[in-house]
Enzyme design. Structure first.
Site, mmCIF file in Angstrom:
data_model
loop_
_atom_site.group_PDB
_atom_site.id
_atom_site.type_symbol
_atom_site.label_atom_id
_atom_site.label_comp_id
_atom_site.label_asym_id
_atom_site.label_seq_id
_atom_site.Cartn_x
_atom_site.Cartn_y
_atom_site.Cartn_z
ATOM 1 N N SER A 297 12.571 4.293 -6.870
ATOM 2 C CA SER A 297 13.769 3.685 -7.448
ATOM 3 C C SER A 297 13.722 3.476 -8.948
ATOM 4 C CB SER A 297 14.058 2.347 -6.765
ATOM 5 O OG SER A 297 14.665 2.571 -5.520
ATOM 6 N N ASN B 221 21.222 1.286 -1.883
ATOM 7 C CA ASN B 221 21.076 2.636 -2.418
ATOM 8 C C ASN B 221 22.400 3.386 -2.457
ATOM 9 O OD1 ASN B 221 18.065 3.177 -2.842
ATOM 10 N ND2 ASN B 221 18.114 2.167 -0.876
#
Length: 412
Positions: free
Chosen positions: A110, A221
């Site tokens: 990430s 996400n």
């Protein structure tokens, strides 16, 4: 994914974590394992750009302590008032016995979100997107119809305040069944999803809350998949081309890439591993098709390159001052995540060095890899750490990683 791991977010499954970096125990990490590989190698070589000092020795000891807890290998780079220190411990590859090297590539998870956010904000500077533009304006029909879908903005996506569910942890990976997680991740490593399919997986679960609802924040996400689609719509080019042309090349991140295949580029890299509960055989996640994680966690990089990227952000190079200020406009992560806030693609934490010395950057959690890249608010200290075991590592290993980060970032 909302954070609930010691240093990783359990809700990050493949990619996403974000340190939303907590010091809580990792829900997917096993207790100290007896089936994890014992560390039999001596401390690995360290390249110093400054004479060895007690502080540098402490960094190497802290890095070695991570691999002593069943993590095959760890690599790091620290930048501070004394110069640059690079270190490694343990193994890059269990099959061939390769030692970890400070220059090894890894999947950054990430941390990708910070690069995506930088590209989005550059497009805002060019007036190709607006922070308060609705998604519906640019991608009509992508989100569910109705007042909520019409209200989601670019800013809310960057901040994780859109209320959109997470396609990874709400759909693709069932975190309530830890005995199935490694097998599920293995199947996802060969899956082929288009970005709009990923979005559809998320939105079918309804809304976690109304867009920009007061006091609400939820790591998803799905937000960054939508942002990736917005970049492609605004530019007419692929997200990989935009990240490469706007961030990787201008900042000379020579060992960083946004791959479109499962292959790990280059000769020197960490292999990524996980252990299924009760198994003494690791599953190798080095090859992983990025289609499942795309704009949420595809970037491959090195400790040096990630430090270079966040140093550039700190110095204001990729963005005009007013948008750098917007990037640092923080939203508290809420109850259970005290001391942690999120900006536009950036994490802020006081968990490492206290309220007087906040740090900012991002963490990454993907199958086989766990990465942290942070810089102090005054810009004087910086660290990137990556480990080649993630969801199956022990709480003790997470604790040792936290200690290393504190050693690197906090003034003594």
């Amino acid at each position: 994914m909302s954070p609930s791991r010691t240093l990783t977010t359990t809700l990050t499954m493949l990619v996403a974590a974000t340190v939303l970096a907590s010091t809580a125990a990792p829900a997917l990490a096993a207790p100290a394992r007896t089936d994890a590989p014992a560390r039999t190698d001596a401390p690995q070589s360290v390249a110093h750009h400054h004479p060895r000092t007690a502080g540098r020795a402490a960094l190497q000891r802290a890095l070695d302590a991570i691999t002593a807890e069943g993590v095959p290998g760890a690599v790091a780079e620290v930048r501070d008032e004394n110069g640059v220190w690079r270190g490694a411990a343990g193994k890059a590859g269990l099959e061939d016995g390769r030692r970890a090297r400070a220059e090894d590539r890894f999947r950054a998870g990430s941390v990708t979100k910070s690069l995506v956010a930088t590209v989005v904000l550059q497009l805002v500077a060019e007036q190709k997107l607006g922070l308060d533009d609705s998604v519906e304006r640019h991608l009509p029909g992508l989100l569910p119809p109705g007042p909520r879908g019409e209200r989601v903005t670019v800013r809310q996506l960057l901040h994780h305040t859109s209320g959109l569910p997470d396609y990874l942890t709400d759909d693709l990976v069932d975190l309530s069944k830890p005995d199935q997680v490694v097998d599920r991740l293995r199947s996802l490593g060969n899956a082929r999803y288009a970005p709009r399919q990923l979005t559809a997986l998320g939105v079918k679960h309804g809304w976690k809350f109304a867009p920009d609802e007061q006091g609400k924040w939820s790591y998803s996400n799905t937000n960054y998949v939508v942002l990736g689609l917005l970049v492609e719509r605004a530019t007419g080019r692929t997200l990989a081309q935009e990240i490469t042309g706007r961030v990787i090349r201008p900042l000379h991140l020579k060992d960083t890439s946004f791959p479109t295949t499962s292959r790990m580029p280059g000769r020197h890299h960490l292999n990524g591993y996980e252990w299924a509960p009760g198994s003494d055989r690791p599953v190798d996640f080095t090859r992983f098709d990025p289609a499942t994680i795309w704009s949420t966690g595809t970037v491959i990089s090195t400790a040096h390159d990630l430090n270079t990227f966040f140093r550039a952000l700190s110095d204001g190079k990729p963005l005009p001052p007013h948008l750098r200020k917007e990037m640092h406009r923080l939203i508290p992560m809420g109850a259970g995540r005290e001391g942690r806030s999120y900006g536009l693609g950036l994490e802020n934490s006081t968990r490492f060095c206290g309220t007087a010395a906040p740090v900012w950057g991002h963490s990454g959690s993907v199958a086989g890899y766990n990465t942290f890249s942070f810089v102090t608010a005054d810009g004087k200290r910086q660290v990137t750490l990556s480990m080649n075991r993630n969801f199956s590592k022990s709480r003790d290993a997470d604790g040792k990683a936290a200690k290393f980060l504190g050693t690197a970032l906090c003034r003594k």
